[in-house]
Design a protein around this motif. Structure first.
Motif, short mmCIF file in Angstrom:
data_model
loop_
_atom_site.label_atom_id
_atom_site.label_comp_id
_atom_site.label_asym_id
_atom_site.label_seq_id
_atom_site.Cartn_x
_atom_site.Cartn_y
_atom_site.Cartn_z
N SER A 26 7.34 3.90 9.60
CA SER A 26 6.42 3.64 8.49
C SER A 26 5.17 2.91 8.98
N GLU A 27 5.36 2.01 9.96
CA GLU A 27 4.22 1.27 10.51
C GLU A 27 3.24 2.22 11.20
N GLU A 28 3.78 3.14 12.01
CA GLU A 28 2.92 4.09 12.71
C GLU A 28 2.23 5.04 11.73
N PRO A 64 5.75 0.51 1.57
CA PRO A 64 4.93 -0.46 2.29
C PRO A 64 3.49 -0.47 1.76
#
Length: 225
Positions: A26-28, A64
Protein backbone atom coordinates in the motif's frame (compact mmCIF):
# COMPACT_ATOMS: atom_id res chain seq x y z
CA UNK A 1 -3.36 -10.58 -16.52
CA UNK A 2 -5.29 -12.49 -13.89
CA UNK A 3 -9.02 -12.86 -14.40
CA UNK A 4 -11.17 -10.49 -12.39
CA UNK A 5 -14.11 -11.41 -10.22
CA UNK A 6 -16.73 -8.70 -10.13
CA UNK A 7 -20.09 -7.74 -8.69
CA UNK A 8 -22.18 -4.64 -8.21
CA UNK A 9 -21.05 -3.60 -4.77
CA UNK A 10 -19.58 -0.10 -4.75
CA UNK A 11 -21.61 1.72 -2.07
CA UNK A 12 -20.77 5.06 -3.60
CA UNK A 13 -22.43 4.57 -6.96
CA UNK A 14 -23.78 1.01 -7.03
CA UNK A 15 -21.10 0.17 -9.57
CA UNK A 16 -18.91 -2.87 -10.11
CA UNK A 17 -15.84 -3.68 -8.02
CA UNK A 18 -13.12 -5.95 -9.39
CA UNK A 19 -9.91 -7.32 -8.00
CA UNK A 20 -6.90 -5.41 -9.32
CA UNK A 21 -3.90 -7.77 -9.06
CA UNK A 22 -0.79 -6.07 -7.73
CA UNK A 23 2.36 -7.15 -5.94
CA UNK A 24 3.27 -3.76 -4.47
CA UNK A 25 2.50 -2.69 -0.91
CA UNK A 26 0.00 0.00 0.00
CA UNK A 27 2.91 2.34 0.75
CA UNK A 28 4.46 1.78 -2.68
CA UNK A 29 1.09 2.11 -4.40
CA UNK A 30 0.55 5.43 -2.65
CA UNK A 31 4.01 6.77 -3.46
CA UNK A 32 3.76 5.70 -7.09
CA UNK A 33 0.11 6.84 -7.32
CA UNK A 34 -0.70 3.49 -8.84
CA UNK A 35 -4.32 4.39 -9.43
CA UNK A 36 -3.22 6.70 -12.26
CA UNK A 37 -2.02 3.77 -14.38
CA UNK A 38 -4.34 1.01 -13.11
CA UNK A 39 -6.46 -0.41 -15.92
CA UNK A 40 -7.97 -3.62 -17.32
CA UNK A 41 -7.25 -5.43 -20.57
CA UNK A 42 -10.98 -5.75 -21.20
CA UNK A 43 -14.30 -4.96 -19.60
CA UNK A 44 -15.33 -7.66 -17.06
CA UNK A 45 -18.92 -7.23 -18.24
CA UNK A 46 -18.10 -7.38 -21.96
CA UNK A 47 -14.93 -9.46 -22.48
CA UNK A 48 -15.65 -9.48 -26.20
CA UNK A 49 -15.04 -5.73 -26.25
CA UNK A 50 -16.92 -3.00 -28.07
CA UNK A 51 -18.50 -1.43 -24.99
CA UNK A 52 -16.41 1.76 -25.01
CA UNK A 53 -14.66 1.10 -21.70
CA UNK A 54 -12.77 4.21 -20.59
CA UNK A 55 -11.15 5.76 -17.53
CA UNK A 56 -13.49 7.51 -15.12
CA UNK A 57 -11.26 9.18 -12.53
CA UNK A 58 -10.71 7.80 -9.05
CA UNK A 59 -12.06 8.07 -5.52
CA UNK A 60 -10.24 8.39 -2.22
CA UNK A 61 -10.11 5.92 0.66
CA UNK A 62 -10.27 6.95 4.30
CA UNK A 63 -7.30 4.70 5.04
CA UNK A 64 -4.54 4.59 3.97
CA UNK A 65 -4.75 8.37 3.89
CA UNK A 66 -4.22 9.81 0.42
CA UNK A 67 -4.66 6.52 -1.40
CA UNK A 68 -7.16 6.44 -4.25
CA UNK A 69 -8.92 3.71 -6.22
CA UNK A 70 -9.03 3.87 -10.02
CA UNK A 71 -12.42 3.72 -11.69
CA UNK A 72 -13.46 2.91 -15.24
CA UNK A 73 -16.74 3.53 -17.04
CA UNK A 74 -18.66 1.03 -19.17
CA UNK A 75 -21.11 3.11 -21.26
CA UNK A 76 -22.87 0.01 -22.58
CA UNK A 77 -23.76 -1.22 -19.08
CA UNK A 78 -24.15 2.31 -17.74
CA UNK A 79 -21.98 1.56 -14.72
CA UNK A 80 -18.57 2.26 -13.25
CA UNK A 81 -15.91 -0.35 -12.47
CA UNK A 82 -13.65 0.19 -9.44
CA UNK A 83 -10.21 -1.46 -9.47
CA UNK A 84 -9.55 -2.54 -5.88
CA UNK A 85 -5.86 -3.39 -5.29
CA UNK A 86 -5.17 -6.75 -3.63
CA UNK A 87 -3.98 -5.17 -0.39
CA UNK A 88 -7.14 -3.14 0.28
CA UNK A 89 -10.08 -4.38 2.34
CA UNK A 90 -13.48 -4.03 0.74
CA UNK A 91 -16.18 -2.11 2.63
CA UNK A 92 -13.88 -1.64 5.63
CA UNK A 93 -11.31 1.10 6.11
CA UNK A 94 -7.68 0.15 5.84
CA UNK A 95 -5.80 -2.76 4.33
CA UNK A 96 -6.46 -6.48 4.55
CA UNK A 97 -3.30 -6.81 6.65
CA UNK A 98 -4.64 -4.28 9.18
CA UNK A 99 -7.98 -6.07 9.39
CA UNK A 100 -6.23 -9.43 9.74
CA UNK A 101 -4.05 -8.13 12.57
CA UNK A 102 -7.15 -7.23 14.59
CA UNK A 103 -8.69 -10.67 14.06
CA UNK A 104 -5.43 -12.43 15.00
CA UNK A 105 -5.48 -10.60 18.32
CA UNK A 106 -9.17 -11.38 18.83
CA UNK A 107 -8.65 -15.10 18.13
CA UNK A 108 -6.05 -15.24 20.89
CA UNK A 109 -7.85 -13.01 23.39
CA UNK A 110 -10.10 -14.15 26.23
CA UNK A 111 -12.85 -11.72 25.20
CA UNK A 112 -13.68 -8.95 22.77
CA UNK A 113 -12.97 -6.45 25.55
CA UNK A 114 -9.50 -7.94 26.02
CA UNK A 115 -8.87 -7.80 22.27
CA UNK A 116 -9.94 -4.15 22.20
CA UNK A 117 -7.38 -3.29 24.87
CA UNK A 118 -4.63 -4.72 22.69
CA UNK A 119 -5.72 -3.05 19.44
CA UNK A 120 -6.99 0.18 21.02
CA UNK A 121 -4.58 2.49 19.15
CA UNK A 122 -5.98 1.26 15.83
CA UNK A 123 -9.56 1.23 17.07
CA UNK A 124 -9.27 4.70 18.60
CA UNK A 125 -9.04 6.24 15.13
CA UNK A 126 -12.53 4.95 14.33
CA UNK A 127 -14.21 4.54 17.73
CA UNK A 128 -14.78 7.08 20.48
CA UNK A 129 -16.64 5.10 23.13
CA UNK A 130 -16.17 1.63 24.57
CA UNK A 131 -19.35 0.44 22.87
CA UNK A 132 -18.26 1.74 19.46
CA UNK A 133 -14.82 0.22 19.98
CA UNK A 134 -16.34 -3.19 20.69
CA UNK A 135 -18.53 -2.91 17.60
CA UNK A 136 -15.44 -1.99 15.58
CA UNK A 137 -13.67 -5.17 16.69
CA UNK A 138 -16.73 -7.43 16.39
CA UNK A 139 -17.46 -6.26 12.87
CA UNK A 140 -13.99 -7.22 11.73
CA UNK A 141 -14.02 -10.56 13.53
CA UNK A 142 -17.45 -11.57 12.22
CA UNK A 143 -16.73 -10.36 8.68
CA UNK A 144 -13.39 -12.16 8.45
CA UNK A 145 -14.70 -15.41 9.95
CA UNK A 146 -17.59 -15.40 7.46
CA UNK A 147 -15.07 -14.88 4.66
CA UNK A 148 -12.91 -17.75 5.94
CA UNK A 149 -15.90 -20.11 6.07
CA UNK A 150 -16.72 -19.19 2.48
CA UNK A 151 -13.11 -19.66 1.40
CA UNK A 152 -12.64 -23.14 2.86
CA UNK A 153 -16.01 -24.12 1.39
CA UNK A 154 -15.47 -22.77 -2.12
CA UNK A 155 -11.74 -23.30 -2.71
CA UNK A 156 -10.91 -27.00 -3.28
CA UNK A 157 -7.32 -26.56 -2.06
CA UNK A 158 -8.65 -25.55 1.35
CA UNK A 159 -11.07 -28.44 1.80
CA UNK A 160 -11.05 -29.77 5.38
CA UNK A 161 -9.22 -26.76 6.80
CA UNK A 162 -10.66 -25.07 9.87
CA UNK A 163 -11.96 -21.54 9.08
CA UNK A 164 -9.54 -19.72 11.38
CA UNK A 165 -6.55 -17.56 10.58
CA UNK A 166 -4.29 -19.83 12.62
CA UNK A 167 -5.31 -22.95 10.71
CA UNK A 168 -4.97 -21.20 7.34
CA UNK A 169 -1.51 -19.90 8.22
CA UNK A 170 -0.44 -23.52 8.68
CA UNK A 171 -2.22 -24.74 5.55
CA UNK A 172 -0.97 -21.99 3.26
CA UNK A 173 2.42 -21.37 4.85
CA UNK A 174 1.98 -17.59 4.62
CA UNK A 175 1.65 -14.70 7.03
CA UNK A 176 -0.84 -12.57 5.08
CA UNK A 177 -3.76 -14.99 4.90
CA UNK A 178 -6.41 -12.61 3.61
CA UNK A 179 -4.28 -11.33 0.74
CA UNK A 180 -3.42 -14.92 -0.21
CA UNK A 181 -7.08 -15.93 -0.08
CA UNK A 182 -8.06 -13.06 -2.37
CA UNK A 183 -5.76 -14.60 -4.99
CA UNK A 184 -6.83 -18.20 -4.36
CA UNK A 185 -10.53 -17.34 -4.33
CA UNK A 186 -10.47 -14.95 -7.30
CA UNK A 187 -13.22 -16.86 -9.11
CA UNK A 188 -15.48 -16.64 -6.05
CA UNK A 189 -14.96 -13.06 -4.88
CA UNK A 190 -18.24 -11.91 -6.37
CA UNK A 191 -20.06 -14.32 -4.05
CA UNK A 192 -17.98 -13.56 -0.96
CA UNK A 193 -18.66 -10.74 1.48
CA UNK A 194 -16.31 -8.04 2.73
CA UNK A 195 -13.57 -7.52 3.62
CA UNK A 196 -12.29 -10.26 1.30
CA UNK A 197 -14.93 -10.43 -1.40
CA UNK A 198 -17.12 -7.96 -3.23
CA UNK A 199 -20.64 -9.28 -2.65
CA UNK A 200 -23.10 -6.46 -2.12
CA UNK A 201 -24.93 -6.17 1.16
CA UNK A 202 -28.68 -6.56 1.00
CA UNK A 203 -30.50 -3.28 1.08
CA UNK A 204 -33.09 -2.68 3.72
CA UNK A 205 -36.56 -2.24 2.37
CA UNK A 206 -38.34 0.75 3.76
CA UNK A 207 -41.91 -0.04 4.72
CA UNK A 208 -44.22 2.93 4.76
CA UNK A 209 -46.97 2.84 7.33
CA UNK A 210 -50.11 4.91 7.52
CA UNK A 211 -50.21 7.62 10.10
CA UNK A 212 -52.99 7.57 12.62
CA UNK A 213 -55.18 10.67 12.84
CA UNK A 214 -53.53 11.64 16.13
CA UNK A 215 -49.92 10.94 15.21
CA UNK A 216 -47.59 13.92 15.38
CA UNK A 217 -46.29 15.19 12.10
CA UNK A 218 -43.02 16.99 11.27
CA UNK A 219 -42.28 20.15 13.23
CA UNK A 220 -42.61 22.53 11.52
CA UNK A 221 -45.12 20.88 9.16
CA UNK A 222 -43.97 20.40 5.58
CA UNK A 223 -45.50 22.64 2.95
CA UNK A 224 -47.57 20.85 0.34
CA UNK A 225 -46.93 21.91 -3.25
Amino acid sequence: MARCASTRTDPADDGVVVRYPTTVSSEEYLIEEGWRTATLEHCPLHPEGGCGLSRHGSYGRVRPAGLRVARLLCPKAGTTISLLPDFLASRLTGTLAEVEAVVVVAEGAASVEAALERVRPAAAENAVTLASGLRWVRRRVLSVHAALVAAVTLVPALAGCQPTLGALVERLGVCDVLMSLRVLATEHLAAMRAPLGFRARGRRREVKRKRTPHEAGPDPPSVSR
